[in-house]
Enzyme design. Sequence first.
Site, PDB file in Angstrom:
ATOM      1  N   LYS A 127       0.834  -1.213   0.000  1.00 37.63           N
ATOM      2  CA  LYS A 127       0.000   0.000   0.000  1.00 37.63           C
ATOM      3  C   LYS A 127       0.870   1.266   0.000  1.00 37.63           C
ATOM      4  O   LYS A 127       0.647   2.177  -0.801  1.00 37.63           O
ATOM      5  CB  LYS A 127      -0.893   0.007   1.249  1.00 37.63           C
ATOM      6  CG  LYS A 127      -1.415   1.366   1.610  1.00 37.63           C
ATOM      7  CD  LYS A 127      -2.125   1.321   2.956  1.00 37.63           C
ATOM      8  CE  LYS A 127      -2.171   2.549   3.748  1.00 37.63           C
ATOM      9  NZ  LYS A 127      -1.185   3.148   4.481  1.00 37.63           N
ATOM     10  N   ASN A 128       1.863   1.301   0.898  1.00 40.75           N
ATOM     11  CA  ASN A 128       2.620   2.545   1.022  1.00 40.75           C
ATOM     12  C   ASN A 128       3.546   2.807  -0.169  1.00 40.75           C
ATOM     13  O   ASN A 128       4.041   3.920  -0.325  1.00 40.75           O
ATOM     14  CB  ASN A 128       3.363   2.591   2.358  1.00 40.75           C
ATOM     15  CG  ASN A 128       2.396   2.820   3.512  1.00 40.75           C
ATOM     16  OD1 ASN A 128       1.243   3.209   3.298  1.00 40.75           O
ATOM     17  ND2 ASN A 128       2.841   2.571   4.732  1.00 40.75           N
ATOM     18  N   CYS A 143      -5.273   8.574   8.402  1.00 40.67           N
ATOM     19  CA  CYS A 143      -5.264   8.044   9.770  1.00 40.67           C
ATOM     20  C   CYS A 143      -4.670   9.075  10.711  1.00 40.67           C
ATOM     21  O   CYS A 143      -3.489   9.402  10.626  1.00 40.67           O
ATOM     22  CB  CYS A 143      -4.435   6.760   9.833  1.00 40.67           C
ATOM     23  SG  CYS A 143      -5.323   5.310   9.279  1.00 40.67           S
ATOM     24  N   ARG A 200       0.557  14.727  12.553  1.00 40.43           N
ATOM     25  CA  ARG A 200       1.611  14.265  11.640  1.00 40.43           C
ATOM     26  C   ARG A 200       2.052  15.445  10.775  1.00 40.43           C
ATOM     27  O   ARG A 200       1.471  15.728   9.736  1.00 40.43           O
ATOM     28  CB  ARG A 200       1.083  13.094  10.800  1.00 40.43           C
ATOM     29  CG  ARG A 200       0.805  11.868  11.676  1.00 40.43           C
ATOM     30  CD  ARG A 200       0.015  10.805  10.981  1.00 40.43           C
ATOM     31  NE  ARG A 200       0.784  10.089   9.989  1.00 40.43           N
ATOM     32  CZ  ARG A 200       0.240   9.203   9.150  1.00 40.43           C
ATOM     33  NH1 ARG A 200      -1.049   8.957   9.188  1.00 40.43           N
ATOM     34  NH2 ARG A 200       0.985   8.584   8.269  1.00 40.43           N
ATOM     35  N   ASP A 227       4.311   0.515  12.023  1.00 49.86           N
ATOM     36  CA  ASP A 227       3.008   0.056  11.532  1.00 49.86           C
ATOM     37  C   ASP A 227       2.654  -1.331  12.049  1.00 49.86           C
ATOM     38  O   ASP A 227       1.519  -1.779  11.879  1.00 49.86           O
ATOM     39  CB  ASP A 227       2.986   0.051   9.996  1.00 49.86           C
ATOM     40  CG  ASP A 227       3.097   1.456   9.436  1.00 49.86           C
ATOM     41  OD1 ASP A 227       2.794   2.408  10.177  1.00 49.86           O
ATOM     42  OD2 ASP A 227       3.492   1.600   8.269  1.00 49.86           O
ATOM     43  N   ARG A 229      -8.674   0.375   4.239  1.00 42.60           N
ATOM     44  CA  ARG A 229      -7.716   1.291   3.602  1.00 42.60           C
ATOM     45  C   ARG A 229      -6.385   0.608   3.341  1.00 42.60           C
ATOM     46  O   ARG A 229      -5.631   1.035   2.473  1.00 42.60           O
ATOM     47  CB  ARG A 229      -7.478   2.515   4.510  1.00 42.60           C
ATOM     48  CG  ARG A 229      -8.706   3.401   4.634  1.00 42.60           C
ATOM     49  CD  ARG A 229      -8.377   4.676   5.351  1.00 42.60           C
ATOM     50  NE  ARG A 229      -7.133   5.201   4.829  1.00 42.60           N
ATOM     51  CZ  ARG A 229      -6.281   5.910   5.520  1.00 42.60           C
ATOM     52  NH1 ARG A 229      -6.513   6.197   6.758  1.00 42.60           N
ATOM     53  NH2 ARG A 229      -5.180   6.346   4.960  1.00 42.60           N
TER      54      ARG A 229
END
Length: 417
Positions: free
Chosen positions: A22-23, A116, A121, A304, A396
Amino acid sequence: MEKLMITGGRPLHGTVSISGAKNSAIALIPAAILAESEVILDNLPILSDVAVYAEILEDLGASVSREGSQMKIDPSSIKSIPMPNGSVKKLRASYYMMGAMLGRFKEAMIGLPGGCNFEPRPIDQHIKGFEALGATVTNEHGSIYLHAKELRGAKIYLDVSSVGATINIMLAAARAKGSTIIENAAKEPEIIDVATLLNSMGAVIKGAGTETIRIEGVSELHGCRHSIIPDRIQAGTYMIAAAATRGDVLIDNVIPKHMEAMTAKLLEMGVHIEELDESIRVVGQRNYEAVDVKALVYPGFPTDLQSPMTSLLTQAEGVSVLSDFVYSSRFKHVPELARMGAKIRVEGRSAIIEGSKLNAAKVKATDLRAGAALVIAGLTVEEGVTEVGGVEFIDRGYDNIVENFRHLGAEIWRETE
Ligand code: EPU
């Protein structure tokens, strides 16, 4: 709104195949904007964040088509259009639109990203990078305006080795004039994946994966075909789930090297692990030792995976200390796990976890990885049905999570609230 229902207590058995990361995906899709012709991405995960990113590119005039795990992006007719609202607000990683649009059009206007929110952040390092490259950056009415007459290479030292800032600077610098050097760059495998795509598009980037990245800007980039690396966080989540349920699972389509910190911690707890070329077998045991875990930047233990790891540590004998040195307060899963009977207290940036049996309860995911932690906790519960709300967060980042766990023998299903 959907929720996940779990009847736990069944050891997971079988094989799970891991999708693309995903990232990486959510950085590679905007990177395609920098090309003048079609980019084909293979091994793309099926996730809501990926769908939102496709919408953002279509809104700008790109042609995007998707078939299974392949996406074709033709950015040739893309335009520089302000993006104050809409899809960009849904996504944390919409910040990559800044670097990509700046690289292509020397300007961008984009709403502050959503995503999120487990703690504040900041994006100061991204902005510092853009300014060093010659852009003017202003923040007005919740939107960021970026503009440069010309982007010029620069030497940029990152105060924190931020994944997002490293990628964003690479995107903008790929089409700047002259050389850029990023010092104290993030070293995560997703950075290498983005650099590999950009280099296949004609960029000249060296050193990705080390703390010094050198980028020689080029005036134009072209289309290419690229296969996304496997998702190491998804893989780690299934490794943890296999151990927590005392199961026996082969996690397939992984790069074992990316999993070293995770594998080492599981071995230390007493989990049996077999490493193969592209897969890892995890064999759970009855008893686990308590361990201390420090979440750090890569190659350290990934932040994570610290929430999912918290659930596993409730299954160990004795007291474990899990500290997060990337995000100081990423502990929103802790009060939810406490509802399930977990004995955890948070002190500063650490969670102190005492081994205990968990019980079924109604809990709510407040972010993606907290959601994964609650699902794993639910899978260990021997009596009753655990209800996990906030499934939209889990969707997600986890491709086919319910189907994958069912395939491994779990009793888990979706219900509409
Ligand atoms: N930071 C700053 N200033 C900045 C940027 C970051 O102070 O300008 C700080 C952050 O507050 C944090 C640390 O630096 O304490 C690291 O943040 P980083 O920028 O590396 O995180 P990110 O790029 O925003 C990505 C992943 C996250 C993952 C982190 C760390 C994406 C879209 N997100 O975030 O993934 O936790 O790197 O590895 O790639 C997730 O997948 O659940 C997730 C949150």
